[in-house]
Write an enzyme that holds these catalytic residues in place. Sequence first.
Site, PDB file in Angstrom:
ATOM      1  N   GLY A   1       0.825  -1.200   0.000  1.00  0.00           N
ATOM      2  CA  GLY A   1       0.000   0.000   0.000  1.00  0.00           C
ATOM      3  C   GLY A   1       0.859   1.249   0.000  1.00  0.00           C
ATOM      4  O   GLY A   1       2.093   1.187   0.075  1.00  0.00           O
ATOM      5  N   THR A   2       0.183   2.381  -0.060  1.00  0.00           N
ATOM      6  CA  THR A   2       0.870   3.679  -0.099  1.00  0.00           C
ATOM      7  C   THR A   2       1.850   3.837   1.062  1.00  0.00           C
ATOM      8  O   THR A   2       2.912   4.437   0.920  1.00  0.00           O
ATOM      9  CB  THR A   2      -0.187   4.807  -0.048  1.00  0.00           C
ATOM     10  OG1 THR A   2      -0.966   4.731  -1.245  1.00  0.00           O
ATOM     11  CG2 THR A   2       0.455   6.174   0.039  1.00  0.00           C
ATOM     12  N   PHE A   3       1.498   3.292   2.219  1.00  0.00           N
ATOM     13  CA  PHE A   3       2.334   3.358   3.410  1.00  0.00           C
ATOM     14  C   PHE A   3       3.805   3.112   3.091  1.00  0.00           C
ATOM     15  O   PHE A   3       4.688   3.861   3.506  1.00  0.00           O
ATOM     16  CB  PHE A   3       1.849   2.303   4.415  1.00  0.00           C
ATOM     17  CG  PHE A   3       2.388   2.452   5.809  1.00  0.00           C
ATOM     18  CD1 PHE A   3       1.591   2.970   6.813  1.00  0.00           C
ATOM     19  CD2 PHE A   3       3.688   2.074   6.130  1.00  0.00           C
ATOM     20  CE1 PHE A   3       2.077   3.108   8.120  1.00  0.00           C
ATOM     21  CE2 PHE A   3       4.188   2.219   7.408  1.00  0.00           C
ATOM     22  CZ  PHE A   3       3.382   2.737   8.408  1.00  0.00           C
TER      23      PHE A   3
END
Lengths: 172, 172, 172, 172
Positions: free
Chosen positions: D13-15
């Site tokens: 994910g973007t994380f």
Amino acid sequence: MKPVEIRIIITGGTFDKEYDPLKGELSFRDSHLPGILKTVRCTLETSLEINELTDSLDMTDVHREGIAKSCLASPQKRIVITHGTDTMTLTAEYLQKRFQEEGVSRTVVFTGAMVPYSVNGSDALFNLGAAVSAAQLLDEGIYICMNGRVFQAGKVMKDRGKGIFTDAETDG
Amino acid sequence: MKPVEIRIIITGGTFDKEYDPLKGELSFRDSHLPGILKTVRCTLETSLEINELTDSLDMTDVHREGIAKSCLASPQKRIVITHGTDTMTLTAEYLQKRFQEEGVSRTVVFTGAMVPYSVNGSDALFNLGAAVSAAQLLDEGIYICMNGRVFQAGKVMKDRGKGIFTDAETDG
Amino acid sequence: MKPVEIRIIITGGTFDKEYDPLKGELSFRDSHLPGILKTVRCTLETSLEINELTDSLDMTDVHREGIAKSCLASPQKRIVITHGTDTMTLTAEYLQKRFQEEGVSRTVVFTGAMVPYSVNGSDALFNLGAAVSAAQLLDEGIYICMNGRVFQAGKVMKDRGKGIFTDAETDG
Amino acid sequence: MKPVEIRIIITGGTFDKEYDPLKGELSFRDSHLPGILKTVRCTLETSLEINELTDSLDMTDVHREGIAKSCLASPQKRIVITHGTDTMTLTAEYLQKRFQEEGVSRTVVFTGAMVPYSVNGSDALFNLGAAVSAAQLLDEGIYICMNGRVFQAGKVMKDRGKGIFTDAETDG
């Protein structure tokens, strides 16, 4: 433009200060310069020397002589010195005097930071970039590179109230 | 050293890219230059102009002519141009040709970033500082300031595999 | 889960310290909390109150009574308090005693930072997130949320040598 | 409060996205989680597992089954899952269904980021702190911790226009 190898002499100053979580204050642990040069993808040949890690308010002529000795011994004739801003002009003038005495000449560019590299909103990277360029392009002499400007030693002062370097006021 | 006012012409590139949380990608919103110059305490007089905010892969000679026109119209003869790295050398060469045609000369220093200013580990501030110094100190000509080095237009190439600028290979 | 509005009472501490370029030291200018809540896209209703901006080493029971009064007056029964780490446990215990005297109960979660929000490598955002969750989920009582853990007031101590919070040593 | 060991299952994910200077785009290289937990001085026992590093838009039920299997096999009954925001609600619902089928129960808290950890202005640390607290304090069930709020799986939606999570609209 033929790239020249430059020497970077590290003396500490705000540039390299780091927050110590246990003491709750800023102090020196190590220099950020080696990491910085990698991060900014510097491919210019640089030779790093940690001369000391000192707050420039604590700097005496003993320290300044050590810095002069480093410059005189440097195989590279173009030198950047990271230095605390508070006495940067004094060390620059000290080197100027000593180089005259020794009859040598170098291109020496001082720079530093008003906000540590490790703190948000730091001017360290900008100032270092400015100094690295200046050290390659300037004629022999002692200079200070701060605030996007290039000053000659002896003709620059720090305005402590504003936290910037300006042209030294000259006598009429 | 008498400070000269410099012009900074902004054309976009990785330097000014910003993460768009809704689209999940990097794009342009605005230039970081005005904020950066304040953050780094630049006291050199600078005149900023946003020429465009373009990915340099999308740049054509139409854009390049617009940049040339900006340089020709600039009251400041010393100019920094922020530009995407992918076609920076092409725009530099374009300006060189156009300046020759027009019979004018300027000191133009291109710079940019491999990592956006808004992303950790950016080289933007270092490169900008290097370019601002170089624009003050270099003779007339078109230059590229990247990786701590100063290159002349036409004698520099980007090594895309390594993400650095190097001397252009010359024919024997 | 029905969202509850929480109150955030700001008392200073390392969390909100900022580098003062003119003095060359960390001090308080303003709280970063309003900006932080926007940056992290917090949509939980929060009511911010700057109680004071103090280094917790300077905190006395006069300050603590002021914090207690703020909690007692708060229309929100779930409260996060940002506080310096050095005396966080003392203020937590002070509130516990005072709430008992007053015969009231609140869910109060203390948090802070070992490294200021404005310094690289800060734990401020992580700790704040942990405290905001905890304040919504915990039963009434006084807690400390640090190092990813949730401690009850009176059962926690700061290990100053390691810079972390641990379970208080209890008498056999 | 007796600390419980939690498991952190990383799915990308973007994380965890990082800027690739050569490609000029965000991609996955490695997870920042191990470094983050050290930086924020997390002393809660955590067991990290990189399940995958995927953009959540590319996630299918095959990936979701892999995540479910990881949860079911986890010796820790309290689990944080970092996940892309775009399909976080789908994976949360998938786990809910699968846990019911298997007749098991866990406390699973999903979190992620709208801005990567490696980009200025990231919500990653705040969200992770919120999730780590929530995973310790919540009863068994599947939850999403974003925007400072705690949502139950099946009762939350992502408002893509605003880039925030809200209560799911329910039929009258």
